[in-house]
Design a protein around this motif. Structure first.
Motif, PDB file in Angstrom:
ATOM      1  N   LEU A  14       0.618 -12.933 -14.863  1.00 55.41           N
ATOM      2  CA  LEU A  14       0.958 -13.840 -15.954  1.00 55.41           C
ATOM      3  C   LEU A  14      -0.204 -14.795 -16.207  1.00 55.41           C
ATOM      4  CD1 LEU A  14       3.129 -14.813 -17.949  1.00 55.41           C
ATOM      5  CD2 LEU A  14       3.919 -16.399 -16.185  1.00 55.41           C
ATOM      6  N   PRO A 126       7.551 -13.838 -12.017  1.00 54.67           N
ATOM      7  CA  PRO A 126       8.065 -13.396 -13.320  1.00 54.67           C
ATOM      8  C   PRO A 126       7.861 -11.903 -13.598  1.00 54.67           C
ATOM      9  CG  PRO A 126       5.862 -14.236 -13.612  1.00 54.67           C
ATOM     10  CD  PRO A 126       6.153 -14.321 -12.133  1.00 54.67           C
ATOM     11  N   LYS A 136      10.605 -14.814 -23.415  1.00 57.37           N
ATOM     12  CA  LYS A 136      11.001 -16.061 -22.758  1.00 57.37           C
ATOM     13  C   LYS A 136      12.027 -15.730 -21.680  1.00 57.37           C
ATOM     14  CE  LYS A 136      10.550 -18.990 -26.911  1.00 57.37           C
ATOM     15  NZ  LYS A 136      11.280 -19.913 -27.820  1.00 57.37           N
ATOM     16  N   LYS A 204      13.180 -25.254 -17.125  1.00 56.30           N
ATOM     17  CA  LYS A 204      11.899 -24.561 -17.295  1.00 56.30           C
ATOM     18  C   LYS A 204      12.114 -23.204 -17.967  1.00 56.30           C
ATOM     19  CE  LYS A 204       7.985 -22.527 -14.870  1.00 56.30           C
ATOM     20  NZ  LYS A 204       7.414 -22.143 -13.547  1.00 56.30           N
ATOM     21  N   THR A 206      10.114 -20.063 -19.188  1.00 56.77           N
ATOM     22  CA  THR A 206       8.815 -19.389 -19.079  1.00 56.77           C
ATOM     23  C   THR A 206       8.558 -18.595 -20.356  1.00 56.77           C
ATOM     24  OG1 THR A 206       9.000 -19.205 -16.670  1.00 56.77           O
ATOM     25  CG2 THR A 206       7.470 -17.705 -17.772  1.00 56.77           C
ATOM     26  N   GLU A 207       7.425 -18.842 -20.979  1.00 51.50           N
ATOM     27  CA  GLU A 207       7.049 -18.096 -22.184  1.00 51.50           C
ATOM     28  C   GLU A 207       5.983 -17.067 -21.818  1.00 51.50           C
ATOM     29  OE1 GLU A 207       6.330 -20.242 -25.716  1.00 51.50           O
ATOM     30  OE2 GLU A 207       7.952 -21.688 -25.382  1.00 51.50           O
ATOM     31  N   ILE A 208       6.130 -15.869 -22.368  1.00 52.69           N
ATOM     32  CA  ILE A 208       5.262 -14.747 -22.007  1.00 52.69           C
ATOM     33  C   ILE A 208       4.665 -14.138 -23.267  1.00 52.69           C
ATOM     34  CG2 ILE A 208       5.146 -12.540 -20.775  1.00 52.69           C
ATOM     35  CD1 ILE A 208       7.742 -13.400 -19.307  1.00 52.69           C
TER      36      ILE A 208
END
Length: 266
Positions: A14, A126, A136, A204, A206-208
């Motif tokens: 990531l 992730p 996300k 939180k 997480t954006e990917i």
């Protein structure tokens, strides 16, 4: 450049855009570095990831015999609610099952084609989200074993999907959603056994982002059994898929155990 390998799922990292690596014999390919280049894939045979024999792959990189014998592909893998190691009950190999099942697991919401609920070992965050092509994700609960994660997922999928539309994911046809709000709506539906593990203060998300030049408007899946040789220009990587200019997509993970030669040219 030419590489030979028995396919296994791509390793990921990531960063601003997910980095994708395919391990090959004595080398590796970083697909991010070869976007826009032509890739030839030549299917040469099978090699079971369990026994190493040249037997036709049945599922998940395993031949038929190994798929129904190995502890690594027991029913509890796909259906965590079937886990029994916490009770000391063996499915195929209790020591292996204890090692995998009796460790922290995360139940999460991910946005891939739509909002979906899923389960993964904590050590696979992730990675699991990336493998699904999620844009996300947010953790809902962290439990001490796979069984509790499984029964939580079963309860929550009455209210939210547990599957991804891979076609929509690859076309980047993704619904908008507030994952924090979605998470909070599901809190009351968590089973009693797992309620105390709800991550109350976790906001939180997480954006990917994925290395994709252009998203296709239609997709056609490449099967090496039907098409043993393929050549195309790489335009992106998402989930465990290579995406090509002619709308062909190749699921690397779904082809584990296939022996191939990969040639990269300009």
């Amino acid at each position: 450049m030419q590489f030979s390998t028995v396919l296994k799922k791509m390793k990921t990292e990531l960063s601003d855009k997910v980095q994708y690596y395919l391990t090959t014999d004595n080398n590796f390919i970083n697909f991010n570095q070869i976007l826009g280049r032509t890739i030839e894939i030549n299917f040469e045979g099978y090699e079971c990831l369990c026994c190493g024999k040249a037997k036709k792959i049945f599922r998940q990189g395993f031949c038929y015999d190994c798929f129904y014998a190995s502890a690594a592909v027991g029913d509890w893998i796909m259906k965590p609610e079937l886990s029994t190691a916490h009770l000391g009950i063996e499915d195929r190999d209790l020591e292996y099952e204890k090692k995998v099942q009796l460790q922290p697991h995360i139940v999460y919401l991910a946005l891939s084609s739509n909002v979906k609920v899923g389960v993964t070992r904590k050590t696979q965050v992730p990675t699991r989200w990336i493998d699904q092509g999620a844009s996300k994700a947010i953790e809902i609960v962290e439990v001490p074993n796979r069984y509790l994660a499984g029964i939580t997922e079963v309860a929550l999928k009455n209210y939210v999907a547990d599957k991804t539309s891979w076609q929509k994911m690859l076309k980047n046809n993704v619904a908008e959603a507030d994952l924090i709000a979605e998470r909070d709506k599901l809190k009351s539906h968590i089973p009693e056994e797992a309620k105390s593990y709800f991550l109350e203060n976790n906001n939180k998300v997480t954006e990917i982002n994925y290395p994709v030049v252009n998203y296709p408007t239609k997709v056609k899946s490449l099967s090496l059994d039907k098409t043993p040789f393929y050549s195309g220009k790489l335009i992106g990587v998402k989930g465990q898929y290579l995406m090509f200019e002619d709308s062909t997509v190749f699921n690397v993970r779904n082809s584990e155990g296939y022996k191939v030669t990969i040639t990269i040219s300009e």
